[in-house]
Design a protein around this motif. Structure first.
Motif, mmCIF file in Angstrom:
data_model
loop_
_atom_site.group_PDB
_atom_site.id
_atom_site.type_symbol
_atom_site.label_atom_id
_atom_site.label_comp_id
_atom_site.label_asym_id
_atom_site.label_seq_id
_atom_site.Cartn_x
_atom_site.Cartn_y
_atom_site.Cartn_z
ATOM 1 N N MET A 1 0.876 -1.179 0.000
ATOM 2 C CA MET A 1 0.000 0.000 0.000
ATOM 3 C C MET A 1 0.913 1.229 0.000
ATOM 4 S SD MET A 1 -2.976 -1.128 2.652
ATOM 5 C CE MET A 1 -2.039 -2.150 3.754
ATOM 6 N N ARG A 2 0.909 1.954 -1.119
ATOM 7 C CA ARG A 2 1.914 3.017 -1.302
ATOM 8 C C ARG A 2 1.824 4.114 -0.251
ATOM 9 N NH1 ARG A 2 6.562 3.773 -3.107
ATOM 10 N NH2 ARG A 2 6.521 4.966 -5.052
ATOM 11 N N CYS A 3 0.602 4.468 0.113
ATOM 12 C CA CYS A 3 0.445 5.573 1.084
ATOM 13 C C CYS A 3 1.068 5.178 2.422
ATOM 14 C CB CYS A 3 -1.031 5.923 1.248
ATOM 15 S SG CYS A 3 -2.058 4.511 1.666
ATOM 16 N N GLY B 1 -10.161 5.348 0.556
ATOM 17 C CA GLY B 1 -8.888 5.701 -0.076
ATOM 18 C C GLY B 1 -8.995 6.929 -0.967
ATOM 19 N N ILE C 1 -7.204 9.976 0.314
ATOM 20 C CA ILE C 1 -5.747 9.934 0.109
ATOM 21 C C ILE C 1 -5.431 10.237 -1.359
ATOM 22 C CG2 ILE C 1 -3.721 8.394 0.179
ATOM 23 C CD1 ILE C 1 -5.076 7.085 2.680
ATOM 24 N N CYS D 1 -1.792 7.003 -4.809
ATOM 25 C CA CYS D 1 -2.622 5.955 -5.435
ATOM 26 C C CYS D 1 -2.185 5.684 -6.878
ATOM 27 C CB CYS D 1 -4.093 6.350 -5.412
ATOM 28 S SG CYS D 1 -4.683 6.742 -3.758
ATOM 29 N N TYR E 1 -3.521 -0.952 -5.856
ATOM 30 C CA TYR E 1 -4.955 -0.941 -5.542
ATOM 31 C C TYR E 1 -5.643 0.287 -6.143
ATOM 32 C CZ TYR E 1 -3.171 -4.304 -2.186
ATOM 33 O OH TYR E 1 -2.538 -5.368 -1.629
ATOM 34 N N LYS E 2 -6.961 0.233 -6.170
ATOM 35 C CA LYS E 2 -7.745 1.345 -6.727
ATOM 36 C C LYS E 2 -8.646 1.919 -5.643
ATOM 37 C CE LYS E 2 -8.064 -0.208 -11.555
ATOM 38 N NZ LYS E 2 -6.754 0.272 -11.874
ATOM 39 N N PRO E 3 -8.449 3.214 -5.333
ATOM 40 C CA PRO E 3 -9.166 3.786 -4.188
ATOM 41 C C PRO E 3 -10.686 3.783 -4.326
ATOM 42 C CG PRO E 3 -8.035 5.486 -5.450
ATOM 43 C CD PRO E 3 -7.569 4.178 -5.995
ATOM 44 N N CYS F 1 -9.023 -1.101 -2.860
ATOM 45 C CA CYS F 1 -8.135 -0.426 -1.909
ATOM 46 C C CYS F 1 -8.521 -0.877 -0.491
ATOM 47 C CB CYS F 1 -8.317 1.084 -2.052
ATOM 48 S SG CYS F 1 -7.668 2.012 -0.660
HETATM 49 FE FE1 SF4 Z 1 -3.347 3.917 -0.218
HETATM 50 FE FE2 SF4 Z 1 -5.522 2.786 -1.297
HETATM 51 FE FE3 SF4 Z 1 -4.319 4.804 -2.526
HETATM 52 FE FE4 SF4 Z 1 -3.142 2.442 -2.425
HETATM 53 S S1 SF4 Z 1 -5.045 2.938 -3.459
HETATM 54 S S2 SF4 Z 1 -2.176 4.432 -2.048
HETATM 55 S S3 SF4 Z 1 -3.767 1.726 -0.421
HETATM 56 S S4 SF4 Z 1 -5.326 4.882 -0.548
#
Ligand code: SF4
Ligand code: FAD
Length: 510
Positions: free
Chosen positions: A352-354, A432, A435, A442, A447-449, A458
């Motif tokens: 999870m990049r965030c 998500g 974010i 993202c 993943y897809k928010p 996400c």
């Molecule tokens: Fe974070 Fe979800 Fe965005 Fe991935 S898709 S960076 S897990 S908010």
């Protein structure tokens, strides 16, 4: 010894009430570095190094003015005794004759209790002096609180601004408005944060070098790196950090205070929290300098009000709440969250990049800015239903600015809603997509928010809907949650089941 004056690691201000009647001929300053303060929560090496270096610099400053100090220092060859403040103080009291023991109100309930108990064991009463580092006067918060059903920060800051005249003109708020939050929610769009001026580099003198070696040796198995250590350790360095912030970042602080970017941990933030919390610099000094910048036309009102709101508002507010609700606050778990903190909080290893970005920065610098703390690490921990005490201990350990009076309300109150709304008016929960709006994370995430089910869902989004479904009954009557809960009507039974399946999958795999 007439007065034994205890100076704790976060009480490094010369204008402390402790020194009002200090007489070098009869009084003694007592300071101690003890293992327990770095291990009761397994602290980030930079947090430990910051406290030790700042304490040693402060002790040197006191010695230079001819004051006597008893200083118990950690060393590489350290034998683990005395290992706690209580043990260290007991040892001293058993070997010396002392008339009075004085300390300024500690920043942690646990420490106050330890010192009181130890003093009592030697038939002393601990004299606890008021902490005049803060802008609110002793008793002011309790008095304000006693006139209210629910504490609301917005009214607290107005109360303080009226009393002190901070950012006021002829009895009215500067800029003709109390609050500029609406202008202070910008993101960086696609273009990014622009050219950021690097924060000043503080040279590491012998004291800091020694401390870094000791910490590397004694706390080698603690999470976090020492390599980038660059925090102010003296009043002078804290003043340099303040001047640098005003010159290079204050003007855009407000607009971008909630924004995040790749590999940019500091952005337009002040980096002053550790200096403030160790009392290397006073909140009034910081506020006056930023207010002056506004009056000199160096920064717009929304930036300066937004910044002063954090220090005069939130910082003073959480301190008042801490002393109002401790020690009970630590026992509350309103949402009955019982899961363990995911292990990647200690390593940053997650796809999870965030979270990978936010946690890696903490491991590297002992720092993350407010929105990363609240809406990335804090939000995920809450949606994961993590036991609030585990979350609290992680925050207390991992940030250089963590002292319990400020960390605990932010974590248990603002971020985890463990107090059932004593501090925050609602849980800060989001999908998500929040974010995605405030960062580019993202765009480089598997993943897809916007998706809550399926392989690409996400985890924030899935867990957000699961959270609302679980707490639907409680929050459907909540005035500030009702709208969020209303959206549950659009989720049919099939989707509800798919969300639950995805949650189970996350629990097994994350
Ligand atoms: Fe974070 Fe979800 Fe965005 Fe991935 S898709 S960076 S897990 S908010
Ligand atoms: P800036 O963004 O430049 O803000 C200026 C100053 O305002 C800070 O230095 C700080 O003194 C004060 N401030 C801002 N927000 C708050 C707040 N919510 N409460 C109290 N003071 C505030 N702050 C700490 O000092 N220690 C902590 O241990 C801590 N833990 C936190 C945990 C969580 C879950 C959250 C959501 C917030 C926490 N904060 C904590 C508040 C805030 O995130 C930090 O003060 C801020 O990120 C520090 O960076 P800075 O100095 O660059 O702040």
């Amino acid at each position: 010894i007439r007065n034994l004056c205890i100076v704790l690691g976060d009480q490094l201000n010369l204008d402390s009430a402790l020194f009002d009647e200090f007489d070098a001929n009869q009084d003694l300053i007592w300071m101690a570095e003890v293992i327990e303060e770095s291990t009761h929560v397994k602290s980030h090496p930079q947090r430990i190094a910051l406290f030790l270096s700042a304490m040693r610099h402060f002790a040197e400053r006191l010695q230079n003015q001819g004051w006597q100090i008893h200083y118990h220092a950690l060393s590489k060859k350290h034998i683990q005794s005395p290992s706690s403040l209580a043990e260290s103080l007991s040892k001293f009291l058993s070997e010396n004759s002392v008339n009075n023991i004085l300390v300024v109100l500690p920043g942690e309930y646990r420490v106050l209790k330890q010192l009181k108990t130890t003093a009592n064991q030697f038939k002393h009463r601990l004299n606890v002096l008021p902490d005049r580092h803060f802008i609110s006067l002793p008793g002011e918060f309790s008095e304000w609180m006693s006139q209210r059903k629910k504490p609301v920060m917005e009214y607290w800051i107005r109360h303080l601004r009226k009393r002190t005249g901070i950012l006021m003109e002829n009895g009215q708020p500067c800029g003709a408005k109390w609050n500029f939050d609406a202008k202070n929610r910008g993101n960086f769009g696609k273009k990014g944060p622009g050219l950021l001026v690097e924060a000043p580099i503080f040279s590491k003198d012998n004291i800091t070098q020694d401390v870094l070696e000791i910490v590397a040796d004694l706390f080698a198995n603690h999470s976090g790196s020492l390599d980038s250590f660059n925090w102010p350790v003296t009043h002078k360095e804290a003043q340099q950090a303040l001047a640098d912030f005003i010159e290079n970042r204050l003007a855009l602080f407000g607009q971008y205070q909630d924004a995040m970017w790749f590999d940019e941990p500091f952005l337009y933030h002040s980096l002053l929290s550790s200096s403030l919390n160790l009392k290397l610099i006073s909140p009034l000094e910081v506020i006056q300098a930023t207010e002056q910048a506004y009056r000199d036309g160096q920064a717009p009102i929304e930036a300066v009000e937004g910044f002063i709101r954090q220090i005069l508002g939130w910082r003073e507010f959480v301190r008042g709440l801490y002393w109002h609700a401790m020690p009970q606050w630590k026992t509350w778990n309103h949402l009955d969250a019982q899961k363990a903190l995911p292990s990647f909080y200690w390593t940053g290893k997650t796809d999870m990049r965030c979270l990978q970005q936010s946690i890696s920065q903490v491991l590297e610098h002992g720092y993350g800015h407010h929105i990363q703390r609240l809406m990335v690490t804090g939000l995920f921990a809450q949606l994961w239903e993590t036991n609030p005490i585990e979350v609290h201990e992680w925050y207390l350990a991992m940030y250089v600015d963590a002292v319990e009076w400020v960390e605990l309300p932010n974590v248990l109150g603002m971020s985890q809603y463990a107090d059932g709304g004593f501090m925050a008016s609602k849980p800060y929960v989001a999908t998500g997509k929040y974010i995605q709006k405030m960062s580019p994370y993202c765009s480089q995430c598997p993943y897809k928010p916007e998706e809550s089910i399926g392989d690409k869902a996400c985890p924030f989004t899935t867990l957000y809907w699961a959270f609302l479904l679980k707490h639907e009954t409680e929050f459907s009557q909540h005035p500030r949650m009702a709208l969020q809960i209303k959206h549950l009507a659009n989720i049919d039974d099939v989707k509800r089941e798919a969300i639950q399946h995805r949650v189970e999958f996350l629990r097994e795999t994350l």
